[in-house]
Design a protein around this motif. Structure first.
Motif, mmCIF file in Angstrom:
data_model
loop_
_atom_site.group_PDB
_atom_site.id
_atom_site.type_symbol
_atom_site.label_atom_id
_atom_site.label_comp_id
_atom_site.label_asym_id
_atom_site.label_seq_id
_atom_site.Cartn_x
_atom_site.Cartn_y
_atom_site.Cartn_z
ATOM 1 N N ALA A 1 0.690 -1.092 0.103
ATOM 2 C CA ALA A 1 -0.057 0.280 0.444
ATOM 3 C C ALA A 1 0.585 1.066 -0.189
ATOM 4 O O ALA A 1 0.439 2.512 -0.739
ATOM 5 N N ALA A 2 1.569 0.742 1.054
ATOM 6 C CA ALA A 2 2.510 2.790 0.933
ATOM 7 C C ALA A 2 2.979 3.064 -0.932
ATOM 8 O O ALA A 2 3.849 3.644 -0.809
ATOM 9 N N ALA A 3 4.129 1.411 -1.537
ATOM 10 C CA ALA A 3 4.338 2.030 -2.675
ATOM 11 C C ALA A 3 3.298 2.153 -2.933
ATOM 12 O O ALA A 3 3.391 3.591 -4.926
ATOM 13 N N LYS A 4 1.872 1.913 -3.524
ATOM 14 C CA LYS A 4 0.726 2.442 -4.486
ATOM 15 C C LYS A 4 0.488 3.877 -4.054
ATOM 16 O O LYS A 4 -0.451 4.205 -4.672
ATOM 17 N N HIS A 5 0.089 4.271 -2.771
ATOM 18 C CA HIS A 5 0.143 5.487 -2.342
ATOM 19 C C HIS A 5 1.089 6.284 -3.239
ATOM 20 O O HIS A 5 0.697 7.310 -3.931
ATOM 21 N N GLY A 6 2.899 6.072 -3.294
ATOM 22 C CA GLY A 6 3.379 6.125 -3.986
ATOM 23 C C GLY A 6 3.350 6.647 -5.537
ATOM 24 O O GLY A 6 3.534 7.490 -5.896
ATOM 25 N N LEU A 7 2.770 6.003 -5.906
ATOM 26 C CA LEU A 7 2.005 6.134 -7.194
ATOM 27 C C LEU A 7 1.194 6.530 -7.742
ATOM 28 O O LEU A 7 1.052 7.159 -8.674
ATOM 29 N N ARG A 8 0.532 6.956 -6.687
ATOM 30 C CA ARG A 8 -0.705 7.719 -7.070
ATOM 31 C C ARG A 8 0.058 8.703 -6.985
ATOM 32 O O ARG A 8 -0.589 9.976 -7.431
ATOM 33 N N ALA A 9 0.835 9.624 -6.318
ATOM 34 C CA ALA A 9 1.183 10.448 -5.845
ATOM 35 C C ALA A 9 2.255 10.886 -6.993
ATOM 36 O O ALA A 9 2.300 12.059 -8.385
ATOM 37 N N LEU A 10 2.601 10.431 -7.351
ATOM 38 C CA LEU A 10 3.343 10.599 -9.039
ATOM 39 C C LEU A 10 2.627 10.661 -10.632
ATOM 40 O O LEU A 10 2.912 11.189 -11.114
ATOM 41 N N GLY A 11 1.433 9.961 -9.971
ATOM 42 C CA GLY A 11 0.398 10.007 -11.180
ATOM 43 C C GLY A 11 0.314 11.670 -11.220
ATOM 44 O O GLY A 11 -0.068 12.460 -11.999
ATOM 45 N N ASP A 12 -0.513 11.858 -9.681
ATOM 46 C CA ASP A 12 -1.018 13.414 -9.645
ATOM 47 C C ASP A 12 -0.506 14.774 -10.303
ATOM 48 O O ASP A 12 -0.802 15.047 -10.735
ATOM 49 N N ALA A 13 1.177 14.172 -9.951
ATOM 50 C CA ALA A 13 2.337 15.137 -9.540
ATOM 51 C C ALA A 13 2.854 15.307 -11.481
ATOM 52 O O ALA A 13 2.560 16.644 -12.517
ATOM 53 N N LEU A 14 2.470 13.741 -11.833
ATOM 54 C CA LEU A 14 2.519 13.878 -13.347
ATOM 55 C C LEU A 14 1.917 14.730 -13.913
ATOM 56 O O LEU A 14 2.283 15.422 -15.436
ATOM 57 N N ARG A 15 0.735 14.594 -13.910
ATOM 58 C CA ARG A 15 -0.062 15.124 -14.496
ATOM 59 C C ARG A 15 -0.609 16.796 -15.097
ATOM 60 O O ARG A 15 -0.630 17.027 -16.065
ATOM 61 N N LEU A 16 -0.474 16.944 -13.920
ATOM 62 C CA LEU A 16 -0.369 18.701 -13.338
ATOM 63 C C LEU A 16 1.399 19.079 -14.329
ATOM 64 O O LEU A 16 1.643 20.282 -15.048
ATOM 65 N N GLU A 17 2.204 18.332 -14.126
ATOM 66 C CA GLU A 17 4.181 18.729 -14.991
ATOM 67 C C GLU A 17 3.668 18.743 -16.310
ATOM 68 O O GLU A 17 4.215 19.693 -17.074
ATOM 69 N N GLU A 18 3.138 18.149 -16.817
ATOM 70 C CA GLU A 18 3.167 17.606 -18.354
ATOM 71 C C GLU A 18 2.123 17.697 -19.033
ATOM 72 O O GLU A 18 1.828 18.119 -20.769
ATOM 73 N N ARG A 19 1.214 18.281 -18.472
ATOM 74 C CA ARG A 19 -0.522 19.096 -19.253
ATOM 75 C C ARG A 19 0.111 19.886 -20.097
ATOM 76 O O ARG A 19 -0.540 19.483 -21.728
ATOM 77 N N SER A 20 0.747 20.847 -20.135
ATOM 78 C CA SER A 20 1.278 21.460 -21.155
ATOM 79 C C SER A 20 1.815 21.102 -22.271
ATOM 80 O O SER A 20 2.156 21.381 -23.375
ATOM 81 N N HIS A 21 2.646 19.865 -22.301
ATOM 82 C CA HIS A 21 3.090 18.695 -23.389
ATOM 83 C C HIS A 21 2.148 18.219 -23.868
ATOM 84 O O HIS A 21 2.400 17.271 -24.974
#
Length: 225
Positions: free
Chosen positions: A141-161
């Protein structure tokens, strides 16, 4: 031709997704954990490119040669080891974090230039454990909670691309991993009680095929009544 890079295509949800994409004639780049699995994938998906890459060693993934354009990066592979915090070893924690979080992060980083070139899509196949942690599930669960955070951050970072990012949170699904979970829980495994990999694959393809004016960001699936 549309090109997809897929981890976990050897079984379960990853295999179901790969079959659907292969059947419609898309190009596949499949990551296999060893030579034996690579041979199996080459036979199952003729015409696909198969690359041996051990997700337990994320620091070596820079050696993976990716296409210049990637329409989707589908991160499906995972491992699960259950047990109370009092008993989990550092080795167990490291394996869960490496395969379920660090390898997806590194593959995403490496693929971003190709994803940007194609205005592509990253799909993180997460888990219900990425939304809540139950007793005995701390490392996974700790790894998967981290994966959720990765997805959320990536979505905001890459939207302009123009890169879309989807996190999928399946509940219990009839896969070899689920059989292992039941064994670790000491329970009888009855596949018919759970979702099929094909149902989850349908959800993933729906996200991929959505018109460009919309983005499915988070999708939770649970076994039906």
């Amino acid at each position: 031709m549309t090109t997809h890079v897929i981890t976990g295509a050897g079984s379960g949800i990853g295999a179901a997704v790969a079959r659907r994409l292969h059947q419609r004639g898309d190009a596949l780049v499949l990551l296999a954990r060893d030579d034996a699995r690579a041979e199996e994938l080459g036979a199952a998906f003729p015409g696909s490119r198969v690359v041996v890459a051990d997700l337990r060693r994320p620091e070596l993934l820079a050696d993976v040669e990716l296409p210049e354009r990637v329409d989707s990066l589908l991160l499906v592979a995972g491992v699960v080891d259950l047990g109370p915090v009092a008993e989990l070893t550092t080795e167990v924690w490291q394996q869960n974090l490496a395969v379920n979080l660090l390898a997806p992060a590194e593959l995403t980083r490496l693929a971003l230039p190709a994803l940007r070139a194609a205005r592509g899509h990253v799909v993180f196949v997460n888990s219900g454990a990425g939304l809540r942690a139950n007793a005995g599930w701390s490392a996974y669960a700790a790894a998967k909670h981290g994966l959720r955070a990765l997805g959320d951050a990536l979505r905001l970072e890459e939207r302009s691309h123009g890169v879309r990012v989807t996190s999928v949170y399946p509940g219990r699904t009839a896969t070899p991993m689920q059989a292992k979970i039941h064994a670790q829980e000491g329970r009888e495994y009855v596949p018919g009680k759970w979702m099929t990999p094909e149902s989850v694959a349908t959800t993933i393809l729906t996200a991929l095929d959505l018109p460009r004016d919309a983005e499915l960001t988070d999708l939770s699936l649970r076994p039906g009544p």
